[in-house]
Scaffold this motif. Structure first.
Motif, PDB file in Angstrom:
ATOM      1  N   PHE A 158       0.298   8.063  -6.104  1.00 26.10           N
ATOM      2  CA  PHE A 158      -0.813   9.002  -6.301  1.00 26.10           C
ATOM      3  C   PHE A 158      -0.461  10.403  -5.813  1.00 26.10           C
ATOM      4  O   PHE A 158      -0.914  11.394  -6.383  1.00 26.10           O
ATOM      5  N   LEU A 159       0.349  10.493  -4.783  1.00 26.71           N
ATOM      6  CA  LEU A 159       0.745  11.811  -4.290  1.00 26.71           C
ATOM      7  C   LEU A 159       1.692  12.508  -5.255  1.00 26.71           C
ATOM      8  O   LEU A 159       1.759  13.745  -5.282  1.00 26.71           O
ATOM      9  N   GLU A 165     -14.547   7.512  11.119  1.00 26.00           N
ATOM     10  CA  GLU A 165     -14.200   8.766  10.466  1.00 26.00           C
ATOM     11  C   GLU A 165     -13.521   8.509   9.118  1.00 26.00           C
ATOM     12  O   GLU A 165     -12.661   7.630   9.010  1.00 26.00           O
ATOM     13  N   PRO A 166     -13.901   9.266   8.069  1.00 24.57           N
ATOM     14  CA  PRO A 166     -13.199   9.151   6.787  1.00 24.57           C
ATOM     15  C   PRO A 166     -11.723   9.535   6.936  1.00 24.57           C
ATOM     16  O   PRO A 166     -11.372  10.380   7.760  1.00 24.57           O
ATOM     17  N   VAL A 167     -10.866   8.915   6.137  1.00 28.00           N
ATOM     18  CA  VAL A 167      -9.424   9.189   6.171  1.00 28.00           C
ATOM     19  C   VAL A 167      -8.967   9.511   4.753  1.00 28.00           C
ATOM     20  O   VAL A 167      -9.075   8.669   3.853  1.00 28.00           O
ATOM     21  N   ASP A 168      -8.477  10.725   4.540  1.00 24.83           N
ATOM     22  CA  ASP A 168      -7.936  11.073   3.228  1.00 24.83           C
ATOM     23  C   ASP A 168      -6.419  10.882   3.234  1.00 24.83           C
ATOM     24  O   ASP A 168      -5.811  10.549   4.272  1.00 24.83           O
ATOM     25  N   LEU A 169      -5.790  11.086   2.081  1.00 28.70           N
ATOM     26  CA  LEU A 169      -4.357  10.833   1.976  1.00 28.70           C
ATOM     27  C   LEU A 169      -3.550  11.739   2.900  1.00 28.70           C
ATOM     28  O   LEU A 169      -2.517  11.336   3.431  1.00 28.70           O
ATOM     29  N   ARG A 170      -4.014  12.953   3.080  1.00 30.24           N
ATOM     30  CA  ARG A 170      -3.296  13.877   3.973  1.00 30.24           C
ATOM     31  C   ARG A 170      -3.271  13.339   5.405  1.00 30.24           C
ATOM     32  O   ARG A 170      -2.207  13.257   6.035  1.00 30.24           O
ATOM     33  N   SER A 221       0.816  -1.215   0.000  1.00 25.28           N
ATOM     34  CA  SER A 221       0.000   0.000   0.000  1.00 25.28           C
ATOM     35  C   SER A 221       0.852   1.268   0.000  1.00 25.28           C
ATOM     36  O   SER A 221       0.439   2.297  -0.555  1.00 25.28           O
ATOM     37  N   ILE A 222       2.023   1.246   0.604  1.00 23.52           N
ATOM     38  CA  ILE A 222       2.854   2.445   0.721  1.00 23.52           C
ATOM     39  C   ILE A 222       3.301   2.977  -0.644  1.00 23.52           C
ATOM     40  O   ILE A 222       3.144   4.167  -0.927  1.00 23.52           O
ATOM     41  N   TYR A 239      -4.579  15.724  -2.170  1.00 21.69           N
ATOM     42  CA  TYR A 239      -4.421  15.108  -0.857  1.00 21.69           C
ATOM     43  C   TYR A 239      -5.769  14.747  -0.239  1.00 21.69           C
ATOM     44  O   TYR A 239      -5.818  14.036   0.755  1.00 21.69           O
ATOM     45  N   GLN A 240      -6.874  15.239  -0.807  1.00 21.61           N
ATOM     46  CA  GLN A 240      -8.200  14.974  -0.242  1.00 21.61           C
ATOM     47  C   GLN A 240      -8.790  13.648  -0.706  1.00 21.61           C
ATOM     48  O   GLN A 240      -9.950  13.336  -0.405  1.00 21.61           O
ATOM     49  N   ILE A 241      -8.042  12.839  -1.442  1.00 24.68           N
ATOM     50  CA  ILE A 241      -8.542  11.540  -1.885  1.00 24.68           C
ATOM     51  C   ILE A 241      -8.764  10.636  -0.670  1.00 24.68           C
ATOM     52  O   ILE A 241      -7.865  10.448   0.154  1.00 24.68           O
ATOM     53  N   LEU A 242      -9.966  10.075  -0.544  1.00 28.18           N
ATOM     54  CA  LEU A 242     -10.321   9.224   0.592  1.00 28.18           C
ATOM     55  C   LEU A 242      -9.798   7.809   0.392  1.00 28.18           C
ATOM     56  O   LEU A 242      -9.670   7.336  -0.747  1.00 28.18           O
TER      57      LEU A 242
END
Length: 385
Positions: A121-122, A173-178, A114-115, A129-132
């Protein structure tokens, strides 16, 4: 003189307009809404969801017969190789700027796969950075093919826009890339990624339907995937963070009938305090809640409700904490609390960014129910038998 000025103005306008000549028209692009990542037999398997934007806007015209989305599939030794295989079968330009979520399979989360995916993507210029981020045990294609209720646009789905459902219940809670990067970079270097499952509790007049549901979370660290906390084992997470959340508990009333009562809880605040003695640390939790009663039968007092709520919330928190210990997860990020409030002690006792936790590390859970709201103005039954 006037002719020269007109000529200069005309040339200036032409030069300004020339900057738009190479822009692709919106209708000549495909828009990615979500990407699914799997990993099998040494290869990345990529699922690309392209959304039909004609279904997004409301209009009085008859609904389009076009599908709301299409799912592309390819695999490769690297994620980029799989994407380029997909590009060969696409007849328009791809736009990544509207991408809203990443969905990982269990295999994609394991063994540090996953890393590099997140890093890729970053680095892309169009992604944000807002991608969930989500994870699932179901087949990724099946999850991506689920459409929202009543044929709403995919931009209104739970995966694309989970914040809308927070007004009903905040479970995970949703988690985005940031936030994911921040959580991996700070103690305890772990992050809880919402778990998506396919729910089959709905149906239309014609046939059963499926919906997506958030039913727990998977835990990922810098070293890879650590495990899942699902359903009842994960419920304590909603009471342990400072954001205002809404949830429910069901309590058993101490009356003759031993009836049950479901209570809505709105959380006001949570405070975690590290207590240090002789280089050993324990944690005390202070939680303040409001309780709202939607309906009940028989006589019930505010004290009964308060006691029941306190007991149920404590049970949820303790259950989630204990299940986290079983898979070596600091599920409430207690190590971060010590790091921020007493970094000297944290440096002495931490190992790889984590503080050693035991069953007794969460030493005290103080819960205050500030208000018990009966929904109207009385605790009496609306309809008397």
């Amino acid at each position: 003189m006037k002719k020269k000025i007109a000529l200069i103005v005309s040339l200036a306008v032409v030069l300004l307009l020339s900057g738009c000549w190479d822009v692709t028209e919106p209708q000549r692009m495909y828009y990615i809404d979500g990407i699914g990542i799997d990993y099998k037999d040494g290869q990345y398997e990529i699922y690309m969801q392209i959304i039909n934007f004609s279904t997004v806007a409301k209009s009085e015209a008859p609904p389009s017969q076009a599908p709301p989305s299409e799912i592309g599939f390819a695999k490769g030794k690297t994620m980029e190789e799989a994407f380029f295989k997909l590009y060969r079968s696409i007849d328009q330009k791809i736009f990544w700027g509207h991408m809203t979520f990443l969905l990982f399979s269990e295999d994609a989360l394991k063994n540090e796969h996953s890393i590099p995916v997140i890093d890729s993507f970053l680095r892309h210029r169009q992604t944000r950075y807002q991608i969930l981020t989500y994870c699932t045990k179901d087949h990724i294609k099946d999850v991506l093919l689920v459409t929202p209720m009543l044929n709403k646009s995919l931009t209104a789905s739970k995966l694309s826009n989970p914040l809308r459902t927070q007004e009903i219940e905040t479970y995970v809670e949703p988690v985005d890339l940031r936030n994911l990067l921040i959580s991996l970079d700070e103690p305890s270097h772990e992050v809880n990624i919402p778990f998506v499952s396919i729910n089959k509790n709905w149906e239309t007049t014609e046939e059963p339907t499926t919906e997506t549901a958030l039913t727990g979370f998977g835990v990922v660290s810098k070293n890879g995937f650590k495990g899942y906390l699902m359903d009842g084992d994960a419920r304590g997470i909603q009471w342990m963070f400072s954001k205002k959340t809404r949830g429910d508990v069901t309590i058993k009333l101490d009356n003759k009938e031993k009836e049950y009562l479901s209570v809505d809880l709105e959380k006001l605040s949570t405070e975690i305090k590290p207590i240090v003695k002789n280089n050993e640390v324990t944690f005390e939790v202070d939680i303040k809640l409001n309780a709202i009663i939607n309906g009940f039968k028989g006589k019930v007092s505010t004290d009964q409700i308060r006691n029941g709520v306190i007991k149920a919330v404590k049970k949820d928190i303790k259950k989630t904490y204990d299940e986290g210990l079983k898979i070596d997860v600091d599920v409430f990020r207690l190590s971060e609390q010590l790091y921020r409030k007493n970094v000297k002690v944290w440096k002495k006792i931490q190992k790889d960014g984590k503080v050693t936790l035991t069953e007794n590390s969460l030493s005290k859970i103080n819960i205050t129910v500030n208000k018990v709201n009966p929904g109207r103005k009385t605790f009496a039954e609306t309809i008397q038998e």
